[in-house]
Design an enzyme around this catalytic site. Structure first.
Site, short mmCIF file in Angstrom:
data_model
loop_
_atom_site.label_atom_id
_atom_site.label_comp_id
_atom_site.label_asym_id
_atom_site.label_seq_id
_atom_site.Cartn_x
_atom_site.Cartn_y
_atom_site.Cartn_z
N ASP A 1 1.68 67.45 44.91
CA ASP A 1 1.34 66.18 44.26
C ASP A 1 2.62 65.40 43.97
O ASP A 1 3.39 65.75 43.08
CB ASP A 1 0.55 66.47 42.97
CG ASP A 1 0.14 65.19 42.25
OD1 ASP A 1 0.55 64.09 42.67
OD2 ASP A 1 -0.59 65.31 41.24
N TYR B 1 -0.19 67.67 35.45
CA TYR B 1 -1.29 66.71 35.38
C TYR B 1 -1.49 66.12 36.76
O TYR B 1 -0.52 65.72 37.42
CB TYR B 1 -0.94 65.60 34.38
CG TYR B 1 -1.97 64.50 34.28
CD1 TYR B 1 -3.24 64.75 33.77
CD2 TYR B 1 -1.67 63.20 34.68
CE1 TYR B 1 -4.19 63.73 33.67
CE2 TYR B 1 -2.60 62.18 34.57
CZ TYR B 1 -3.86 62.45 34.06
OH TYR B 1 -4.79 61.44 33.96
N LYS C 1 1.72 55.48 42.33
CA LYS C 1 2.79 54.82 41.58
C LYS C 1 3.70 53.95 42.47
O LYS C 1 3.30 52.86 42.85
CB LYS C 1 3.56 55.86 40.78
CG LYS C 1 2.62 56.56 39.75
CD LYS C 1 3.34 57.36 38.72
CE LYS C 1 2.43 58.21 37.87
NZ LYS C 1 2.06 57.65 36.59
N1 PLP Z 1 -0.66 63.10 39.70
C1 PLP Z 1 0.46 62.97 38.98
C2 PLP Z 1 1.61 63.89 39.22
C3 PLP Z 1 0.55 61.97 38.01
O1 PLP Z 1 1.67 61.85 37.28
C4 PLP Z 1 -0.55 61.12 37.79
C5 PLP Z 1 -0.51 60.08 36.76
O2 PLP Z 1 0.36 60.00 35.94
C6 PLP Z 1 -1.70 61.31 38.59
C7 PLP Z 1 -1.73 62.30 39.53
C8 PLP Z 1 -2.90 60.42 38.39
O3 PLP Z 1 -2.60 59.13 38.83
P1 PLP Z 1 -3.45 57.88 38.28
O4 PLP Z 1 -3.05 57.68 36.86
O5 PLP Z 1 -3.05 56.76 39.18
O6 PLP Z 1 -4.89 58.24 38.43
#
Ligand code: PLP
Length: 448
Positions: A248, A145, A280
């Site tokens: 990511d 995700y 985060k």
């Molecule tokens: N990338 C990863 C690996 C994530 O775990 C998340 C959210 O859980 C995101 C991107 C998206 O972040 P946000 O919820 O701040 O948009």
């Protein structure tokens, strides 16, 4: 023990009337486990307190950010000082430079751009990769995700898996209504940890691939560590084909280790991603995220280069102050504490589930871990989906009833903080045997 949830229930009814599903992000609802999400009114250290006065050990930690626990006094003091100076100016500020310097010093990125959410970070990184390479195709892995970016909402792990949306492999079809087919038809979805599939994708489409994006260690289908050398392989094959490797680290950054997942593989093996995304932990509990990478790639970004990207609240002084205070406090000792608490909980959880005869696999990458209710190691999203969600439902509620707030989904990482002290860990350990029995019963009912 069953807690009163009268006030949370009443608030949930009010929330339903004015907000879809009563929540502002789907995984917060208890759709996958049933029942009423608790409305939290305050938190301190490892503990959440709900509007009915119940207290819970927090194993969500705001889905990752609260590395130091809630209401850390030094982070709060830094934020209070910043708030007193005003909350947003729409001009460059000192804390955003200092946070950028801190992240550049700790990671292999040369330059960084702040945004407000992880979704914006991955969306912008992909636009930049396409702009830099002049290519259109992107590659992602099933079960990873990267936020709710249209082109990445295909086989996107926890949220969609929890909601039972169909998942697709190969050139993707959208994982949700509302995403036009044209948004995902340039997205190639591959099984995670599968080097053959990656080689085939590059053999078939190599000259069209702008970038490959992967969670540095997936945590959104539960924790599925990269096989040894897998991330290095991805970096190498991208470089050989003129594509960018986008790692990511929104979830793993400054959490899996002090240097994130990269600290566990790239830093040891001597390779670097072309672009990285963060979120985060680096926001210290405020909306802040970032993408960064090679100077020649980042210099293509506006206003230095032609690839447009912007944000009214990007680099907000309160958020960057909280992030800076958090990262400066995130010492080796913090990670050791989290690691020790995690080891204790993982061992006790495995022992309780074994004693109750519940098939399970505990998986970890650095200080991140999760528990799958299945009997085989989980290497990819297909494996993850074999987890027994009925067993998890029983386990989850038994833990909640004993004062432990786990993620309300079987496909999520469990998060700890350096504030998870002996009392908090003991509360988790005390709850585990009954929760394991509940999992055994729910698993049986699920098969009837
Ligand atoms: N990338 C990863 C690996 C994530 O775990 C998340 C959210 O859980 C995101 C991107 C998206 O972040 P946000 O919820 O701040 O948009």
């Amino acid at each position: 023990m069953t807690f009163s949830t009268a006030r949370s229930s009443a608030l949930f009814d009010r929330a339903w009337a004015v907000t879809p599903g009563g929540v502002n992000s789907p995984v917060r609802a208890f759709n996958a486990v049933g029942g009423t999400p608790r409305f939290i009114e305050s938190a301190a250290g490892a503990w959440l307190r709900d509007v009915d006065g119940n207290e819970y050990v927090d194993l969500i930690c705001s889905w990752g950010p609260m590395l130091l626990g809630h209401a850390h006094p030094e982070v709060q003091a830094a934020v209070a000082t910043a708030v007193a100076r005003g909350t947003s100016y729409g001009t460059p500020t000192v804390p955003e430079v200092e946070l950028a310097e801190e992240i550049v010093a700790r990671t292999p990125v040369d330059k960084i751009r702040f945004v407000s959410s992880g979704t914006e970070a991955t969306m912008s990184a992909i636009r930049l990769a396409r702009g830099f390479t002049g290519r259109d195709v992107i590659v992602k892995f099933a079960g990873c995700y990267h936020g709710h970016v249209d082109s990445l909402l295909a086989s996107a792990g926890s949220g969609l898996a929890t909601l039972g949306q169909p998942q697709d492999i190969a050139f993707a079809t959208p994982g949700t209504p509302g995403v036009p087919a044209s948004s995902t038809e340039l997205t190639l979805v591959l099984p995670y940890n599968d080097t053959d599939a990656v080689e085939k994708a590059f053999a078939d489409h190599g000259d069209r691939i702008a970038c490959l994006i992967t969670e540095a260690a997936p945590g959104n289908m539960g924790v599925v560590p990269p096989a040894p050398g897998f991330n290095r392989f991805l970096a190498t094959i991208c470089a050989a084909n003129g594509a960018l490797f986008v790692s990511d680290e929104v979830m793993t950054g400054f959490r899996a280790s002090r240097l994130g997942q990269w600290g566990l593989d790239g830093a040891v093996e001597g390779w670097q991603p072309d672009l990285m995304t963060f979120g985060k932990v680096m926001g210290g509990g405020f909306p802040a995220a970032a993408f960064g990478g090679r100077a020649d790639v980042m210099s293509q970004l506006s206003p230095e280069g032609p690839v447009y990207q912007a944000g009214t609240l990007s680099g907000n002084p309160i958020a960057t102050t909280a992030g800076l205070a958090t990262l400066r406090l995130a010492t080796d000792e913090v990670y050791e504490r989290i690691s020790t608490a995690g080891e204790t909980i993982k061992e006790a959880c495995a022992a309780a589930l074994t004693a109750a005869g519940v098939p399970h696999v505990v998986q970890a990458s650095g200080t991140m871990f999760s528990v799958f209710f299945t009997d085989q190691p989980v290497r990819d999203f297909d494996d993850a989906q074999r987890t027994d969600t009925a067993a998890y439902r029983g386990f989850f509620h038994a833990m909640l009833d004993r004062g432990v707030y786990l993620p309300p989904s079987a496909y999520e990482a469990w998060f700890l903080s350096s504030a998870h002290d002996d009392r908090a860990v003991q509360t988790v350990l005390d709850a585990l045997p009954a929760a394991a029995s509940a999992a055994a019963h729910s698993a049986l009912e699920g098969t009837r």
